[in-house]
Write an enzyme that holds these catalytic residues in place. Structure first.
Site, short mmCIF file in Angstrom:
data_model
loop_
_atom_site.label_atom_id
_atom_site.label_comp_id
_atom_site.label_asym_id
_atom_site.label_seq_id
_atom_site.Cartn_x
_atom_site.Cartn_y
_atom_site.Cartn_z
N LYS A 63 1.38 -1.15 -0.03
CA LYS A 63 -0.29 -0.28 -0.04
C LYS A 63 0.65 1.19 -0.02
O LYS A 63 2.10 1.53 -0.07
CB LYS A 63 -0.89 -0.39 1.33
CG LYS A 63 -2.05 -1.33 1.13
CD LYS A 63 -3.04 -0.77 0.62
CE LYS A 63 -4.14 -1.88 -0.30
NZ LYS A 63 -4.73 -2.99 0.49
C1 LIG Z 1 -5.71 -4.00 1.18
C2 LIG Z 1 -7.11 -3.35 1.09
C3 LIG Z 1 -8.11 -3.50 2.06
C4 LIG Z 1 -7.98 -4.58 3.58
O1 LIG Z 1 -6.28 -4.48 4.01
P1 LIG Z 1 -5.46 -5.21 4.33
O2 LIG Z 1 -4.06 -4.35 5.28
O3 LIG Z 1 -4.31 -5.62 3.26
O4 LIG Z 1 -6.39 -6.04 5.21
C5 LIG Z 1 -8.92 -3.77 2.41
N1 LIG Z 1 -9.81 -3.17 0.86
C6 LIG Z 1 -8.58 -2.24 0.47
C7 LIG Z 1 -9.81 -1.99 -1.27
C8 LIG Z 1 -7.69 -2.62 -0.18
O5 LIG Z 1 -7.04 -2.94 -1.25
#
Ligand SMILES: *Cc1c(COP(=O)(O)O)cnc(C)c1O
Length: 375
Positions: free
Chosen positions: A179
């Site tokens: 991210k």
């Molecule tokens: C990555 C993601 C999440 C969840 O995050 P994690 O840290 O992987 O649990 C939720 N919503 C979207 C759209 C994502 O891309």
């Protein structure tokens, strides 16, 4: 191979992790507190850190008392994490269409799906862009819904001069390995709602009341009470140490990601087989770079051929209402989403990509497109 995405870390992160390892206090302590303070400063609102973005969404929903018998409006085109977080509370995710211009939830469609059980709406900031978020808030006010923004893609993005998370009801971020801002694994809940944040603080530590305060001064709770369902969702010092260093360097990440997306826009805008998502990359900090292929292109063949030439691509995502667990049992239930899905293609985006890499991706894409038709 040009990778679709990857973690991009420097020596500062390695040193910060080594520091935590040397101190031999790996759990939730000083580093997590520091990271929360730094996030709160960046966003102008209190942030509570948890183990991942899905946990952030789950605890935000639970903290707003959403559960069995309740319904939450959410676009079908999102990561399954949004849906799993809703169903984890016992509530039902109600899959909605997206507006093809913005890829944000289609409010006309959402309106048709409102029932007396509808408690909340979860807008998903697909790619990092929030769409017409102001309209979503007006809609929520009209129907008395809470708003839990799935801002997993949108750390750093701005809307009307304000950072995502710095306004509105509740925003949840993810700090997973790829991210915009990473801790390796992590997430946070951001809100002005003090009661909600206090519930989230306890619920992330198995519901042990006021355990957060103890851990931040290096102590544990031995005499405690538990009055509600909690989860083991807290963040560790190792993860927070990475996040702290990432945040110090974040402006560079913003500049780099926006620059790459603008470069892609420039190269790709004139190809007749490609439509771009209309994002303003002075405001959006893109987590992924998604294009729409024209209907006659065989996407799966294109992906395979690009991989053969060393370019990894992705698909974000299979719509959730087509997954067995969330399927509505009806064909053609969300025609807009279903017609867009086979045309989606995600190109490589991470901060170690060079301008040369972006050129290579585009020329590989053009070459393969010129040979690609379904016939
Ligand atoms: C990555 C993601 C999440 C969840 O995050 P994690 O840290 O992987 O649990 C939720 N919503 C979207 C759209 C994502 O891309």
């Amino acid at each position: 191979m040009i990778r679709l995405s990857k973690s991009c870390l420097g020596n500062k992160e390695k040193e910060a992790v080594a520091d935590v390892l040397d101190r031999e206090y790996l759990g939730m302590g000083k580093e997590v507190e520091q990271f929360e303070i730094a996030l709160t400063k960046y966003l102008g609102r209190s942030a509570v850190c948890v183990s991942n973005g899905t946990a952030a969404l789950h605890l935000a929903l639970q903290g707003l008392d959403i559960g069995y018998g309740d319904e939450v409006l959410v676009q079908s085109l999102t990561y399954v994490a949004s849906f799993q977080a809703i169903s984890a509370t016992g509530a039902k995710p109600i899959a909605c269409e997206i507006d093809p211009a913005t890829f944000a939830i289609d409010l006309k469609d959402a309106e048709r799906r409102i029932t007396k059980r509808t408690k909340a709406i979860m807008p998903v900031h697909y790619t990092g862009s929030v769409g017409a978020l102001g309209e979503i808030y007006k809609f929520a006010e009209k129907y008395k819904l809470r708003v839990i923004e799935d801002a997993a893609h949108a750390f750093g993005s701005e809307y009307k001069g304000k950072r995502v998370g710095s306004f509105g009801d509740v925003a949840c971020f993810s700090f997973d390995g790829i991210k915009n801002l990473t801790c390796g694994e992590g997430g946070c809940v951001v809100s002005e709602d003090k009661k909600l944040l206090s519930i989230v603080r306890d619920a992330r530590l198995l519901g042990v009341e006021k355990d957060t305060e103890k851990r931040y001064v290096g102590e544990r709770s031995w005499e405690f009470d538990v009055t509600s369902q909690g989860w083991r969702y807290h963040m560790s010092n190792i993860m927070a140490a990475i996040g702290n260093e990432q945040l110090k360097n974040f402006q560079n990440v913003v500049d780099k990601r926006q620059h790459i997306a603008k470069q892609y826009d420039g190269y790709l805008s004139c190809n007749k087989s490609i439509s771009l998502i209309n994002n303003n990359y002075d405001l959006v900090v893109p987590h992924i770079y998604v294009i729409l292929l024209s209907e006659e292109i065989d996407r799966d063949r294109l992906r395979k051929e690009m991989a053969d030439f060393g370019v990894q691509t992705g698909i974000h995502w299979k719509p959730n209402h087509l997954l067995t667990f969330y399927s509505l049992g009806k064909k053609n239930e969300l025609p807009v989403t279903e017609s867009l899905f086979p045309r989606l293609l995600t190109l490589p985006l991470h901060t170690d990509l060079t301008e040369n890499d972006v050129q290579t991706v585009c020329s590989t894409l053009f070459n393969q497109l010129s040979q690609n038709t379904r016939k």
